[in-house]
Design an enzyme around this catalytic site. Sequence first.
Site, PDB file in Angstrom:
ATOM      1  N   THR A  89       0.438  -0.740  -0.222  1.00 13.77           N
ATOM      2  CA  THR A  89      -0.079   0.099   0.119  1.00 13.77           C
ATOM      3  C   THR A  89       0.642   1.387  -0.437  1.00 13.77           C
ATOM      4  OG1 THR A  89      -1.739  -1.263   1.381  1.00 13.77           O
ATOM      5  CG2 THR A  89      -1.876   1.360   0.891  1.00 13.77           C
ATOM      6  N   GLY A 128       2.816  -2.897   8.294  1.00  9.10           N
ATOM      7  CA  GLY A 128       3.001  -3.860   9.737  1.00  9.10           C
ATOM      8  C   GLY A 128       4.836  -3.273   9.932  1.00  9.10           C
ATOM      9  N   GLU A 371      -6.220  -5.055   4.282  1.00 10.05           N
ATOM     10  CA  GLU A 371      -6.112  -6.753   3.248  1.00 10.05           C
ATOM     11  C   GLU A 371      -6.982  -7.129   2.184  1.00 10.05           C
ATOM     12  OE1 GLU A 371      -2.816  -8.293   4.564  1.00 10.05           O
ATOM     13  OE2 GLU A 371      -3.504  -9.561   2.652  1.00 10.05           O
TER      14      GLU A 371
HETATM   15  C1  LIG Z   1      -4.365 -14.178  12.970  1.00 10.97           C
HETATM   16  C2  LIG Z   1      -3.757 -12.378  12.749  1.00 10.97           C
HETATM   17  C3  LIG Z   1      -4.437 -12.003  11.094  1.00 10.97           C
HETATM   18  C4  LIG Z   1      -4.518 -10.665  11.051  1.00 10.97           C
HETATM   19  C5  LIG Z   1      -4.145  -9.687  11.792  1.00 10.97           C
HETATM   20  C6  LIG Z   1      -2.733  -9.517  11.598  1.00 10.97           C
HETATM   21  C7  LIG Z   1      -1.672  -8.842  11.136  1.00 10.97           C
HETATM   22  C8  LIG Z   1      -1.774  -8.775   9.218  1.00 10.97           C
HETATM   23  C9  LIG Z   1      -2.657  -7.231   9.153  1.00 10.97           C
HETATM   24  C10 LIG Z   1      -2.879  -6.202   8.743  1.00 10.97           C
HETATM   25  C11 LIG Z   1      -2.197  -6.381   7.483  1.00 10.97           C
HETATM   26  C12 LIG Z   1      -2.387  -6.075   6.510  1.00 10.97           C
HETATM   27  C13 LIG Z   1      -1.938  -6.204   4.807  1.00 10.97           C
HETATM   28  C14 LIG Z   1      -2.184  -5.696   4.036  1.00 10.97           C
HETATM   29  O1  LIG Z   1      -2.982  -4.543   4.293  1.00 10.97           O
HETATM   30  S1  LIG Z   1      -1.776  -6.120   2.846  1.00 10.97           S
HETATM   31  C15 LIG Z   1      -2.583  -4.883   1.214  1.00 10.97           C
HETATM   32  C16 LIG Z   1      -4.120  -5.205   0.674  1.00 10.97           C
HETATM   33  N1  LIG Z   1      -4.221  -4.681   0.107  1.00 10.97           N
HETATM   34  C17 LIG Z   1      -5.493  -5.388  -1.001  1.00 10.97           C
HETATM   35  O2  LIG Z   1      -5.615  -5.985  -0.075  1.00 10.97           O
HETATM   36  C18 LIG Z   1      -5.917  -4.700  -2.279  1.00 10.97           C
HETATM   37  C19 LIG Z   1      -7.090  -4.771  -2.276  1.00 10.97           C
HETATM   38  N2  LIG Z   1      -6.774  -4.539  -3.997  1.00 10.97           N
HETATM   39  C20 LIG Z   1      -7.701  -5.333  -4.647  1.00 10.97           C
HETATM   40  O3  LIG Z   1      -7.288  -6.807  -4.193  1.00 10.97           O
HETATM   41  C21 LIG Z   1      -7.419  -5.526  -6.747  1.00 10.97           C
HETATM   42  O4  LIG Z   1      -9.116  -4.493  -6.402  1.00 10.97           O
HETATM   43  C22 LIG Z   1      -7.220  -6.334  -6.262  1.00 10.97           C
HETATM   44  C23 LIG Z   1      -5.763  -7.323  -6.825  1.00 10.97           C
HETATM   45  C24 LIG Z   1      -8.202  -7.229  -6.771  1.00 10.97           C
HETATM   46  C25 LIG Z   1      -6.554  -6.073  -8.741  1.00 10.97           C
HETATM   47  O5  LIG Z   1      -8.313  -5.411  -8.690  1.00 10.97           O
HETATM   48  P1  LIG Z   1      -7.987  -4.988 -10.741  1.00 10.97           P
HETATM   49  O6  LIG Z   1      -9.200  -3.927 -11.002  1.00 10.97           O
HETATM   50  O7  LIG Z   1      -6.952  -4.922 -11.181  1.00 10.97           O
HETATM   51  O8  LIG Z   1      -8.168  -6.542 -11.409  1.00 10.97           O
HETATM   52  P2  LIG Z   1      -9.082  -7.766 -11.063  1.00 10.97           P
HETATM   53  O9  LIG Z   1      -9.929  -7.633 -12.263  1.00 10.97           O
HETATM   54  O10 LIG Z   1     -10.758  -6.755 -10.728  1.00 10.97           O
HETATM   55  O11 LIG Z   1      -9.251  -9.126 -11.066  1.00 10.97           O
HETATM   56  C26 LIG Z   1      -8.109  -9.596 -11.950  1.00 10.97           C
HETATM   57  C27 LIG Z   1      -9.088 -10.988 -11.668  1.00 10.97           C
HETATM   58  O12 LIG Z   1      -8.170 -11.716 -10.639  1.00 10.97           O
HETATM   59  C28 LIG Z   1      -8.564 -12.208  -9.539  1.00 10.97           C
HETATM   60  N3  LIG Z   1      -8.019 -11.861  -8.534  1.00 10.97           N
HETATM   61  C29 LIG Z   1      -7.831 -10.513  -7.759  1.00 10.97           C
HETATM   62  N4  LIG Z   1      -7.950 -10.675  -6.596  1.00 10.97           N
HETATM   63  C30 LIG Z   1      -7.414 -12.152  -6.434  1.00 10.97           C
HETATM   64  C31 LIG Z   1      -6.919 -12.989  -5.646  1.00 10.97           C
HETATM   65  N5  LIG Z   1      -6.174 -12.500  -3.734  1.00 10.97           N
HETATM   66  N6  LIG Z   1      -6.562 -14.118  -5.826  1.00 10.97           N
HETATM   67  C32 LIG Z   1      -6.798 -15.154  -6.798  1.00 10.97           C
HETATM   68  N7  LIG Z   1      -7.244 -13.610  -8.022  1.00 10.97           N
HETATM   69  C33 LIG Z   1      -7.623 -13.036  -7.675  1.00 10.97           C
HETATM   70  C34 LIG Z   1      -9.664 -11.979 -10.421  1.00 10.97           C
HETATM   71  O13 LIG Z   1     -11.228 -12.439  -9.754  1.00 10.97           O
HETATM   72  C35 LIG Z   1      -9.483 -11.904 -11.693  1.00 10.97           C
HETATM   73  O14 LIG Z   1     -10.110 -12.758 -12.388  1.00 10.97           O
HETATM   74  P3  LIG Z   1     -10.821 -12.947 -13.563  1.00 10.97           P
HETATM   75  O15 LIG Z   1     -12.129 -11.904 -13.565  1.00 10.97           O
HETATM   76  O16 LIG Z   1     -11.145 -14.386 -13.440  1.00 10.97           O
HETATM   77  O17 LIG Z   1     -10.066 -11.969 -14.669  1.00 10.97           O
HETATM   78  C1  LIG Z   2      -4.954  -1.046  10.553  1.00 14.83           C
HETATM   79  C2  LIG Z   2      -3.635  -1.278   9.243  1.00 14.83           C
HETATM   80  C3  LIG Z   2      -3.145  -2.489   8.927  1.00 14.83           C
HETATM   81  C4  LIG Z   2      -1.480  -2.166   7.617  1.00 14.83           C
HETATM   82  N1  LIG Z   2      -1.025  -3.092   7.320  1.00 14.83           N
HETATM   83  C5  LIG Z   2      -0.837  -3.293   5.831  1.00 14.83           C
HETATM   84  C6  LIG Z   2       0.504  -3.941   5.571  1.00 14.83           C
HETATM   85  O1  LIG Z   2       0.648  -4.314   6.539  1.00 14.83           O
HETATM   86  N2  LIG Z   2       0.501  -3.632   4.021  1.00 14.83           N
HETATM   87  C7  LIG Z   2       0.240  -2.979   3.507  1.00 14.83           C
HETATM   88  O2  LIG Z   2       0.652  -2.918   1.934  1.00 14.83           O
HETATM   89  N3  LIG Z   2      -0.753  -2.787   3.340  1.00 14.83           N
HETATM   90  C8  LIG Z   2      -1.208  -2.858   5.356  1.00 14.83           C
HETATM   91  N4  LIG Z   2      -2.801  -1.636   5.431  1.00 14.83           N
HETATM   92  C9  LIG Z   2      -3.266  -0.870   4.428  1.00 14.83           C
HETATM   93  C10 LIG Z   2      -4.663  -1.525   3.714  1.00 14.83           C
HETATM   94  O3  LIG Z   2      -3.982  -2.179   2.752  1.00 14.83           O
HETATM   95  C11 LIG Z   2      -5.221  -0.265   3.131  1.00 14.83           C
HETATM   96  O4  LIG Z   2      -5.709   0.725   3.706  1.00 14.83           O
HETATM   97  C12 LIG Z   2      -6.477  -0.899   2.246  1.00 14.83           C
HETATM   98  O5  LIG Z   2      -6.174  -1.438   1.345  1.00 14.83           O
HETATM   99  C13 LIG Z   2      -7.668   0.125   1.402  1.00 14.83           C
HETATM  100  O6  LIG Z   2      -6.706   1.672   0.837  1.00 14.83           O
HETATM  101  P1  LIG Z   2      -6.957   2.910   1.409  1.00 14.83           P
HETATM  102  O7  LIG Z   2      -6.686   3.135   2.166  1.00 14.83           O
HETATM  103  O8  LIG Z   2      -5.707   3.259  -0.154  1.00 14.83           O
HETATM  104  O9  LIG Z   2      -8.788   2.849   1.058  1.00 14.83           O
HETATM  105  P2  LIG Z   2      -9.441   3.412  -1.043  1.00 14.83           P
HETATM  106  O10 LIG Z   2      -8.424   1.950  -1.725  1.00 14.83           O
HETATM  107  O11 LIG Z   2      -8.246   4.001  -0.910  1.00 14.83           O
HETATM  108  O12 LIG Z   2     -10.706   3.021  -0.075  1.00 14.83           O
HETATM  109  C14 LIG Z   2     -11.400   4.464   0.223  1.00 14.83           C
HETATM  110  C15 LIG Z   2     -12.301   4.256   0.314  1.00 14.83           C
HETATM  111  O13 LIG Z   2     -12.661   4.743  -1.682  1.00 14.83           O
HETATM  112  C16 LIG Z   2     -13.620   3.754  -2.064  1.00 14.83           C
HETATM  113  N5  LIG Z   2     -12.988   2.603  -3.332  1.00 14.83           N
HETATM  114  C17 LIG Z   2     -11.806   2.386  -3.633  1.00 14.83           C
HETATM  115  N6  LIG Z   2     -11.600   1.582  -4.667  1.00 14.83           N
HETATM  116  C18 LIG Z   2     -13.009   1.524  -5.027  1.00 14.83           C
HETATM  117  C19 LIG Z   2     -14.068   0.751  -5.819  1.00 14.83           C
HETATM  118  N7  LIG Z   2     -13.336   0.057  -7.374  1.00 14.83           N
HETATM  119  N8  LIG Z   2     -14.853   0.663  -6.136  1.00 14.83           N
HETATM  120  C20 LIG Z   2     -15.892   1.013  -4.976  1.00 14.83           C
HETATM  121  N9  LIG Z   2     -15.703   1.178  -4.244  1.00 14.83           N
HETATM  122  C21 LIG Z   2     -13.764   1.833  -4.324  1.00 14.83           C
HETATM  123  C22 LIG Z   2     -13.823   2.073  -0.477  1.00 14.83           C
HETATM  124  O14 LIG Z   2     -14.491   0.838  -0.848  1.00 14.83           O
HETATM  125  C23 LIG Z   2     -13.098   3.094   0.367  1.00 14.83           C
HETATM  126  O15 LIG Z   2     -14.601   2.711   0.881  1.00 14.83           O
HETATM  127  C24 LIG Z   2      -2.628  -1.324   6.911  1.00 14.83           C
HETATM  128  C25 LIG Z   2      -4.312  -0.839   7.099  1.00 14.83           C
HETATM  129  C26 LIG Z   2      -4.223  -0.816   8.535  1.00 14.83           C
HETATM  130  C27 LIG Z   2      -5.417   0.210   8.393  1.00 14.83           C
END
Ligand SMILES: CC/C=C\C/C=C\C/C=C\C/C=C/C(=O)SCCNC(=O)CCNC(=O)[C@H](O)C(C)(C)COP(=O)(O)OP(=O)(O)OC[C@H]1O[C@@H](n2cnc3c(N)ncnc32)[C@H](O)[C@@H]1OP(=O)(O)O
Ligand SMILES: Cc1cc2nc3c(=O)[nH]c(=O)nc-3n(C[C@H](O)[C@H](O)[C@H](O)COP(=O)(O)OP(=O)(O)OC[C@H]3O[C@@H](n4cnc5c(N)ncnc54)[C@H](O)[C@@H]3O)c2cc1C
Length: 616
Positions: A89, A128, A371
């Site tokens: 992110t 994190g 996530e």
């Molecule tokens: C025990 C303790 C547990 C938890 C707490 C403790 C620790 C953890 C705390 C915090 C850690 C946090 C870490 C993070 O937050 S890391 C960053 C997380 N970020 C995200 O999740 C990003 C979210 N965004 C997306 O997922 C995107 O929208 C996406 C990646 C889906 C891409 O979107 P895009 O518009 O580019 O493509 P799509 O058309 O939507 O998808 C393309 C294609 O790919 C398939 N797809 C998408 N995602 C996945 C996947 N994860 N696995 C498999 N396939 C995937 C999707 O279905 C499409 O398929 P198709 O339609 O067949 O082409």
């Molecule tokens: C406690 C915490 C720990 C984290 N740890 C990590 C980490 O370890 N590593 C890491 O990489 N990231 C981490 N993150 C980041 C986290 O993955 C992002 O905050 C999350 O993916 C959401 O992205 P954003 O914050 O940019 O929000 P945005 O994507 O900007 O979303 C803001 C608003 O826009 C809306 N929106 C965005 N896209 C769309 C769409 N296509 N259609 C409709 N609505 C949409 C969302 O639904 C939301 O309401 C952490 C976040 C938190 C809060």
Amino acid sequence: MASMSVKHAIAAAKKLRSLQERFNPGGSDIYPALMGDEAITALIPSGNPLSVHILMFTRALREQGTDEQYEKFGRRADNNEIIGTFAQTELGHGTYLRGLEARADYDRGTEEFVLNTPKLSSYKWWPGGLGQTCNYCIFVAQLYIDNEAKGMAMFVVQIRDEETHMPLPGVHVGEIGKKMGLNGVNNGFLGLKDYRVPRLNMLMRHQQVLPDGRFVKSPVSQVSYFPMVFVRCMVARQNSNYLAQAATIATRYSVIRRQSPIEEGQPEPKILEHLTQQMKVIPEIVTAVVYRLAAANLQNMYNETAEAVYRKDFSRLPELHALACILKVATSYDSTYGIERLRQACGGHGYLTAGNLGNIFAMAAPACTYEGENSVLYLQVGKILMKNWSQVLAGRELMPSMAYISECSKMTSFPQWTGSWECLLKAIQYACVGSIRLAFQSYNARVQSAQSQTAAVNYSGLELTKAAELHGRSYVAGNFYQQIVNSPNKHQRSPQFQKVLENMLELHLIQIFFRHLGDILRFIRITEDEISALQRRLEEVLKELRPDAVAITDAFDFNDKILSSALGCYDGNVYERLFEAALKHPLNRKSVPDFFEAHLKPFMKENADNAKKSKL
Ligand SMILES: CC/C=C\C/C=C\C/C=C\C/C=C/C(=O)SCCNC(=O)CCNC(=O)[C@H](O)C(C)(C)COP(=O)(O)OP(=O)(O)OC[C@H]1O[C@@H](n2cnc3c(N)ncnc32)[C@H](O)[C@@H]1OP(=O)(O)O
Ligand SMILES: Cc1cc2nc3c(=O)[nH]c(=O)nc-3n(C[C@H](O)[C@H](O)[C@H](O)COP(=O)(O)OP(=O)(O)OC[C@H]3O[C@@H](n4cnc5c(N)ncnc54)[C@H](O)[C@@H]3O)c2cc1C
């Protein structure tokens, strides 16, 4: 707070290592990491700064790196010789991964990648442990070869010197600031300027850059999203745990606290004798059980899929992705709202820090965002349901977790209403399929009118979200029904235990029915008498489960240290512990607070003098 959390986390990680070696020597199973992280996280109320290291950094190295890269980096990470995070992110992008700005340009002359975060918005933001704990990270960047974009890639990047912990040249790293909770996690920011890493620092199990700059694409690009799938599975289990902790606290408090006679002249009852209090507390106990069972199922599916992916069999990825998304959303939403409902069920004392419900909420709530932000993941699942509905229309088979969609699509109408569990479950599934059909009509009409898929998804977003939500309800309720009614080990249960489980199933199905009554009535005719009968059954099953509420939450087996709550302590001495906590407050160290002479007394004196003057 961060340094205390690191100290506790390291102590707990050492404990985890010895537990793993004892119970799971050399095992790659996810549970030790999960239990370890849960154990560490539970013991550190401000969050575990090693969570992302345990759950994402080490796993990404194992699953996305080659065997040689695992030997070079992964082994040291698993052994906690280096501490990493997952830096995906950015300040400007979290959801839309294709919009990530961090870039990795391949320099074939030196066989290195040049890493840059070109703008402020390109800075990694949130990972994190990145602020102060980590000395490495998985840096997710857009890969460029000869300035041509090749998609996302992951790079092992050392950000701090291993001896001095000083940030390395070209690295700008720090803490992003105070949060609602998890303030022991030091979520950080990271900027890189012309930072060079060797070619072999790009994780190349699934895609490669050869020394001469040729790019070998991944057979399935989505496998690079696998680290996120794993944490979504973790969240399903972790957040069901948070809900179970809060339910334990509120249940114990509800059988200690007495308030308001139910019959005139009678003594004040335990508040859990009030039906409305039972409706606040007991469904949350059951929801925690329901999600814990669903999360366990998902964990098994993750393990199976991870092993298949390791063998380059990617066939189960789409189903795991869909289920991981829907369960991560359902569990994080329902646990967050449920913990707040349980806090309110504890009255004023629920608002005290000593009750710990606020902190459990603050630990659970961000899972609705990280996530994969929940509403984005709902849309992901909505898109997948559209694809599967096209399969249904083409008469093709669906993935097992969506088989009910095919079955319901063949029903011309809903059968005679009986109110049985099977009837209630089918009603939720039938309403889901009805919602999918309506969403598809809107979505398909837009695509047919030449709208792009992303635009059609956006403008059909509300119906896609509804269909996704009902799919989650159908899956979770169906899983619970199977575990209670058709489980192979059902006959090993005592009749009493089976009865308690069946009461929990009755409550869950009726509660979900009432929560989605509007959605169900769109597709199924149900009379007022049939609905009233369910209302009576709801009141009846709450009464039936009331005597078992404490035993069920005791069976969650959280010790007082984990609950860290004066309201939920096992010995029930709530008032003594609340008072003990109050007396420890710094303001109670002196009888007269310092602010009296400095501020309050002059303020009151000035008002008194003004009052006298106005009388003259
Ligand atoms: C025990 C303790 C547990 C938890 C707490 C403790 C620790 C953890 C705390 C915090 C850690 C946090 C870490 C993070 O937050 S890391 C960053 C997380 N970020 C995200 O999740 C990003 C979210 N965004 C997306 O997922 C995107 O929208 C996406 C990646 C889906 C891409 O979107 P895009 O518009 O580019 O493509 P799509 O058309 O939507 O998808 C393309 C294609 O790919 C398939 N797809 C998408 N995602 C996945 C996947 N994860 N696995 C498999 N396939 C995937 C999707 O279905 C499409 O398929 P198709 O339609 O067949 O082409
Ligand atoms: C406690 C915490 C720990 C984290 N740890 C990590 C980490 O370890 N590593 C890491 O990489 N990231 C981490 N993150 C980041 C986290 O993955 C992002 O905050 C999350 O993916 C959401 O992205 P954003 O914050 O940019 O929000 P945005 O994507 O900007 O979303 C803001 C608003 O826009 C809306 N929106 C965005 N896209 C769309 C769409 N296509 N259609 C409709 N609505 C949409 C969302 O639904 C939301 O309401 C952490 C976040 C938190 C809060």
